[in-house]
Write a protein that holds these residues in place. Structure first.
Motif, PDB file in Angstrom:
ATOM      1  N   HIS A  28       8.151   0.416   4.836  1.00  0.00           N
ATOM      2  CA  HIS A  28       6.827   0.537   4.092  1.00  0.00           C
ATOM      3  C   HIS A  28       7.078   0.002   2.786  1.00  0.00           C
ATOM      4  N   ARG A  29       5.959  -0.656   2.093  1.00  0.00           N
ATOM      5  CA  ARG A  29       6.081  -1.164   0.885  1.00  0.00           C
ATOM      6  C   ARG A  29       4.463  -0.862   0.204  1.00  0.00           C
ATOM      7  N   THR A  30       4.633  -0.594  -1.035  1.00  0.00           N
ATOM      8  CA  THR A  30       3.306  -0.544  -1.817  1.00  0.00           C
ATOM      9  C   THR A  30       3.043  -1.620  -2.598  1.00  0.00           C
ATOM     10  N   PHE A  31       1.672  -2.285  -2.708  1.00  0.00           N
ATOM     11  CA  PHE A  31       1.625  -3.159  -3.376  1.00  0.00           C
ATOM     12  C   PHE A  31       0.009  -3.005  -4.242  1.00  0.00           C
ATOM     13  N   TRP A  32      -0.208  -3.456  -5.249  1.00  0.00           N
ATOM     14  CA  TRP A  32      -1.342  -3.267  -6.095  1.00  0.00           C
ATOM     15  C   TRP A  32      -2.145  -4.489  -5.542  1.00  0.00           C
ATOM     16  N   TRP A  33      -3.550  -4.267  -5.589  1.00  0.00           N
ATOM     17  CA  TRP A  33      -4.565  -5.254  -5.045  1.00  0.00           C
ATOM     18  C   TRP A  33      -5.344  -5.618  -6.053  1.00  0.00           C
ATOM     19  N   PRO A  34      -5.596  -6.887  -6.321  1.00  0.00           N
ATOM     20  CA  PRO A  34      -5.030  -8.147  -5.479  1.00  0.00           C
ATOM     21  C   PRO A  34      -3.623  -8.282  -5.881  1.00  0.00           C
ATOM     22  N   HIS A  35      -3.126  -8.928  -4.784  1.00  0.00           N
ATOM     23  CA  HIS A  35      -1.647  -9.296  -4.880  1.00  0.00           C
ATOM     24  C   HIS A  35      -1.504 -10.597  -4.231  1.00  0.00           C
ATOM     25  N   GLU A  36      -0.892 -11.722  -4.750  1.00  0.00           N
ATOM     26  CA  GLU A  36      -1.051 -13.055  -4.349  1.00  0.00           C
ATOM     27  C   GLU A  36      -0.003 -13.071  -2.850  1.00  0.00           C
ATOM     28  N   GLY A  37       0.728 -12.068  -2.437  1.00  0.00           N
ATOM     29  CA  GLY A  37       1.418 -12.296  -1.065  1.00  0.00           C
ATOM     30  C   GLY A  37       0.409 -11.506  -0.150  1.00  0.00           C
ATOM     31  N   LEU A  38      -0.643 -10.809  -0.297  1.00  0.00           N
ATOM     32  CA  LEU A  38      -1.590  -9.994   0.571  1.00  0.00           C
ATOM     33  C   LEU A  38      -2.921 -10.582   0.899  1.00  0.00           C
ATOM     34  N   ARG A  39      -3.275 -10.390   2.048  1.00  0.00           N
ATOM     35  CA  ARG A  39      -4.550 -11.171   2.055  1.00  0.00           C
ATOM     36  C   ARG A  39      -5.339 -10.193   3.308  1.00  0.00           C
ATOM     37  N   VAL A  40      -6.549 -10.125   3.459  1.00  0.00           N
ATOM     38  CA  VAL A  40      -7.409  -9.422   4.475  1.00  0.00           C
ATOM     39  C   VAL A  40      -7.131 -10.216   5.733  1.00  0.00           C
ATOM     40  N   ALA A  41      -6.530  -9.505   6.767  1.00  0.00           N
ATOM     41  CA  ALA A  41      -6.519 -10.010   8.096  1.00  0.00           C
ATOM     42  C   ALA A  41      -7.344  -9.853   8.999  1.00  0.00           C
ATOM     43  N   HIS A  42      -7.883  -8.684   8.979  1.00  0.00           N
ATOM     44  CA  HIS A  42      -9.157  -8.215   9.836  1.00  0.00           C
ATOM     45  C   HIS A  42      -9.721  -6.724   9.157  1.00  0.00           C
ATOM     46  N   ARG A  43     -11.033  -6.593   9.332  1.00  0.00           N
ATOM     47  CA  ARG A  43     -11.407  -5.406   8.939  1.00  0.00           C
ATOM     48  C   ARG A  43     -11.757  -4.426  10.067  1.00  0.00           C
ATOM     49  N   SER A  44     -11.625  -3.123   9.512  1.00  0.00           N
ATOM     50  CA  SER A  44     -11.590  -1.999  10.487  1.00  0.00           C
ATOM     51  C   SER A  44     -13.157  -1.613  10.588  1.00  0.00           C
ATOM     52  N   ALA A  45     -13.435  -1.389  11.905  1.00  0.00           N
ATOM     53  CA  ALA A  45     -14.804  -1.120  12.337  1.00  0.00           C
ATOM     54  C   ALA A  45     -14.969   0.422  11.849  1.00  0.00           C
ATOM     55  N   ALA A  46     -14.077   1.248  11.340  1.00  0.00           N
ATOM     56  CA  ALA A  46     -14.453   2.490  11.063  1.00  0.00           C
ATOM     57  C   ALA A  46     -14.921   2.612   9.393  1.00  0.00           C
ATOM     58  N   GLU A  47     -15.753   3.560   9.091  1.00  0.00           N
ATOM     59  CA  GLU A  47     -16.402   3.863   8.138  1.00  0.00           C
ATOM     60  C   GLU A  47     -15.205   4.416   7.182  1.00  0.00           C
ATOM     61  N   PRO A  48     -15.052   4.177   5.655  1.00  0.00           N
ATOM     62  CA  PRO A  48     -13.994   4.922   5.038  1.00  0.00           C
ATOM     63  C   PRO A  48     -14.561   6.353   5.020  1.00  0.00           C
ATOM     64  N   THR A  49     -13.557   7.170   4.976  1.00  0.00           N
ATOM     65  CA  THR A  49     -13.831   8.767   4.803  1.00  0.00           C
ATOM     66  C   THR A  49     -12.839   9.241   3.808  1.00  0.00           C
ATOM     67  N   THR A  50     -13.021  10.329   3.337  1.00  0.00           N
ATOM     68  CA  THR A  50     -12.017  11.170   2.383  1.00  0.00           C
ATOM     69  C   THR A  50     -11.978  12.535   3.113  1.00  0.00           C
ATOM     70  N   GLU A  51     -12.388  12.752   4.248  1.00  0.00           N
ATOM     71  CA  GLU A  51     -12.468  13.993   5.217  1.00  0.00           C
ATOM     72  C   GLU A  51     -10.836  13.805   5.896  1.00  0.00           C
ATOM     73  N   ALA A  52     -10.299  14.866   5.921  1.00  0.00           N
ATOM     74  CA  ALA A  52      -9.016  14.973   6.466  1.00  0.00           C
ATOM     75  C   ALA A  52      -9.279  14.709   7.994  1.00  0.00           C
TER      76      ALA A  52
END
Length: 68
Positions: A28-52
Motif C-alpha cells: 500500500h502506498r499513499t499519494f496526494w491528488w493530483p499526482h503525476e504518477g496517478l491517473r483515473v483508470a475507471h470510475r466506480s458505479a457506486a455513489e460515495p458515502t461516509t456511512e460505515a
C-alpha cells in the motif's frame, strides 16, 4: 485504490495497492491528488458515502470464525 481521504483544507490523498518490484507481492502506498504518477483508470458505479459498511461496490468478506 483502496482508500480516499479528504482533508478539511481541500487536499485529497489516495491509498493504492501497487506492485513495486514486479513480483506478486503488493504494497500500500499513499499519494496526494493530483499526482503525476496517478491517473483515473475507471470510475466506480457506486455513489460515495461516509456511512460505515456501505462504501464501494464490493461485498463484505465472510467473517472468520475460530474453531476450538
Amino acid at each position: 485504490m483502496t482508500a480516499r481521504r479528504t482533508w478539511p483544507d481541500g487536499r485529497t490523498a489516495y491509498q493504492v495497492l501497487i506492485d513495486t518490484d514486479g513480483t506478486t507481492s503488493k504494497s500500500h502506498r499513499t499519494f496526494w491528488w493530483p499526482h503525476e504518477g496517478l491517473r483515473v483508470a475507471h470510475r466506480s458505479a457506486a455513489e460515495p458515502t461516509t456511512e460505515a459498511g456501505h462504501g464501494g461496490d464490493l461485498p463484505r468478506p465472510p467473517r472468520r470464525v475460530k474453531f476450538a
